[in-house]
Design a protein around this motif. Sequence first.
Motif, PDB file in Angstrom:
ATOM      1  N   THR A   1      19.308   9.727  43.622  1.00 23.62           N
ATOM      2  CA  THR A   1      18.924  10.281  42.332  1.00 23.62           C
ATOM      3  C   THR A   1      20.109  10.176  41.385  1.00 23.62           C
ATOM      4  O   THR A   1      21.239   9.888  41.790  1.00 23.62           O
ATOM      5  CB  THR A   1      18.503  11.754  42.479  1.00 23.62           C
ATOM      6  OG1 THR A   1      19.627  12.517  42.927  1.00 23.62           O
ATOM      7  CG2 THR A   1      17.348  11.890  43.448  1.00 23.62           C
ATOM      8  N   PHE A   2      19.833  10.444  40.130  1.00 20.69           N
ATOM      9  CA  PHE A   2      20.886  10.388  39.125  1.00 20.69           C
ATOM     10  C   PHE A   2      21.993  11.385  39.453  1.00 20.69           C
ATOM     11  O   PHE A   2      23.182  11.066  39.347  1.00 20.69           O
ATOM     12  CB  PHE A   2      20.306  10.680  37.741  1.00 20.69           C
ATOM     13  CG  PHE A   2      21.363  10.860  36.679  1.00 20.69           C
ATOM     14  CD1 PHE A   2      22.019   9.756  36.170  1.00 20.69           C
ATOM     15  CD2 PHE A   2      21.720  12.117  36.231  1.00 20.69           C
ATOM     16  CE1 PHE A   2      23.001   9.904  35.212  1.00 20.69           C
ATOM     17  CE2 PHE A   2      22.696  12.277  35.272  1.00 20.69           C
ATOM     18  CZ  PHE A   2      23.338  11.163  34.756  1.00 20.69           C
ATOM     19  N   LEU A   3      21.615  12.586  39.870  1.00 20.62           N
ATOM     20  CA  LEU A   3      22.634  13.593  40.164  1.00 20.62           C
ATOM     21  C   LEU A   3      23.492  13.214  41.370  1.00 20.62           C
ATOM     22  O   LEU A   3      24.700  13.473  41.374  1.00 20.62           O
ATOM     23  CB  LEU A   3      21.973  14.955  40.401  1.00 20.62           C
ATOM     24  CG  LEU A   3      21.507  15.666  39.116  1.00 20.62           C
ATOM     25  CD1 LEU A   3      20.810  16.965  39.463  1.00 20.62           C
ATOM     26  CD2 LEU A   3      22.679  15.919  38.203  1.00 20.62           C
ATOM     27  N   GLN A   4      22.895  12.590  42.383  1.00 22.94           N
ATOM     28  CA  GLN A   4      23.693  12.158  43.525  1.00 22.94           C
ATOM     29  C   GLN A   4      24.720  11.111  43.105  1.00 22.94           C
ATOM     30  O   GLN A   4      25.884  11.165  43.525  1.00 22.94           O
ATOM     31  CB  GLN A   4      22.793  11.595  44.621  1.00 22.94           C
ATOM     32  CG  GLN A   4      21.986  12.640  45.340  1.00 22.94           C
ATOM     33  CD  GLN A   4      20.962  12.028  46.282  1.00 22.94           C
ATOM     34  OE1 GLN A   4      20.519  10.898  46.090  1.00 22.94           O
ATOM     35  NE2 GLN A   4      20.592  12.780  47.308  1.00 22.94           N
ATOM     36  N   LYS A   5      24.312  10.189  42.261  1.00 17.61           N
ATOM     37  CA  LYS A   5      25.250   9.196  41.749  1.00 17.61           C
ATOM     38  C   LYS A   5      26.325   9.859  40.888  1.00 17.61           C
ATOM     39  O   LYS A   5      27.505   9.497  40.959  1.00 17.61           O
ATOM     40  CB  LYS A   5      24.512   8.148  40.922  1.00 17.61           C
ATOM     41  CG  LYS A   5      23.593   7.263  41.707  1.00 17.61           C
ATOM     42  CD  LYS A   5      22.885   6.308  40.755  1.00 17.61           C
ATOM     43  CE  LYS A   5      21.729   5.617  41.414  1.00 17.61           C
ATOM     44  NZ  LYS A   5      21.008   4.774  40.447  1.00 17.61           N
ATOM     45  N   PHE A   6      25.926  10.809  40.094  1.00 13.60           N
ATOM     46  CA  PHE A   6      26.857  11.508  39.216  1.00 13.60           C
ATOM     47  C   PHE A   6      27.898  12.277  40.026  1.00 13.60           C
ATOM     48  O   PHE A   6      29.087  12.231  39.721  1.00 13.60           O
ATOM     49  CB  PHE A   6      26.087  12.459  38.294  1.00 13.60           C
ATOM     50  CG  PHE A   6      26.958  13.245  37.368  1.00 13.60           C
ATOM     51  CD1 PHE A   6      27.511  12.646  36.251  1.00 13.60           C
ATOM     52  CD2 PHE A   6      27.231  14.582  37.618  1.00 13.60           C
ATOM     53  CE1 PHE A   6      28.318  13.365  35.403  1.00 13.60           C
ATOM     54  CE2 PHE A   6      28.029  15.310  36.769  1.00 13.60           C
ATOM     55  CZ  PHE A   6      28.582  14.696  35.654  1.00 13.60           C
ATOM     56  N   TYR A   7      27.466  12.957  41.059  1.00 16.88           N
ATOM     57  CA  TYR A   7      28.386  13.727  41.887  1.00 16.88           C
ATOM     58  C   TYR A   7      29.365  12.823  42.634  1.00 16.88           C
ATOM     59  O   TYR A   7      30.508  13.194  42.870  1.00 16.88           O
ATOM     60  CB  TYR A   7      27.629  14.596  42.896  1.00 16.88           C
ATOM     61  CG  TYR A   7      26.847  15.724  42.257  1.00 16.88           C
ATOM     62  CD1 TYR A   7      27.303  16.377  41.118  1.00 16.88           C
ATOM     63  CD2 TYR A   7      25.636  16.123  42.792  1.00 16.88           C
ATOM     64  CE1 TYR A   7      26.580  17.403  40.534  1.00 16.88           C
ATOM     65  CE2 TYR A   7      24.904  17.151  42.216  1.00 16.88           C
ATOM     66  CZ  TYR A   7      25.383  17.788  41.089  1.00 16.88           C
ATOM     67  OH  TYR A   7      24.665  18.800  40.511  1.00 16.88           O
TER      68      TYR A   7
END
Length: 132
Positions: A110-116
Motif C-alpha cells: 500500500t501507499f503507507l507501507q511504501k511511505f514508511y
Amino acid sequence: MTTIPARLATVASRTSSPQESKRRVIRLYREWYRSAPEICALYALPVSPDYVRHAIRQRFEQNRFVSDQRVIDTLLLKGNQEYQETMNCWKQYDHVMGILLEPVKKPRKTFLQKFYEGKDEEAVVPAASGVV
C-alpha cells in the motif's frame, strides 16, 4: 516431431453474452487440464501432471471475477495463444517452468507501507537510464 502451426489455431472472436464467455472459458480450461500429462512429457518436467493441473487452476482462478466482456475476450485470446505455443513445443523448458508453474504474484504494498519504508520501488528506476 513435425510442427503444424495451424494445428491448434483458433479464430479471434467476440462473445455476445456472459453465457457464451463462460462456455468458452470452460472449454479452454478443459483443453489445458486434459493436456497436462502431454505437457509434462513434451518438456520432461520434473513435476507431476497433478501439479501442472493445480498451476493451471490457479491461473484461471486469478481472473475468476472478471466481468467485462472485452477483458474476458482478451484473456481468452491470450489463453488460446499460450495453449497453442505450449502444445506445438514453441516454448523452452524455462518458459514452461517460469510462466506456467511459478506464481508470478508478489505482494502489493500500500501507499503507507511504501511511505514508511521511505522508498517507492516503481518510481526509483528511471525509464531510460541505461542502468541495469
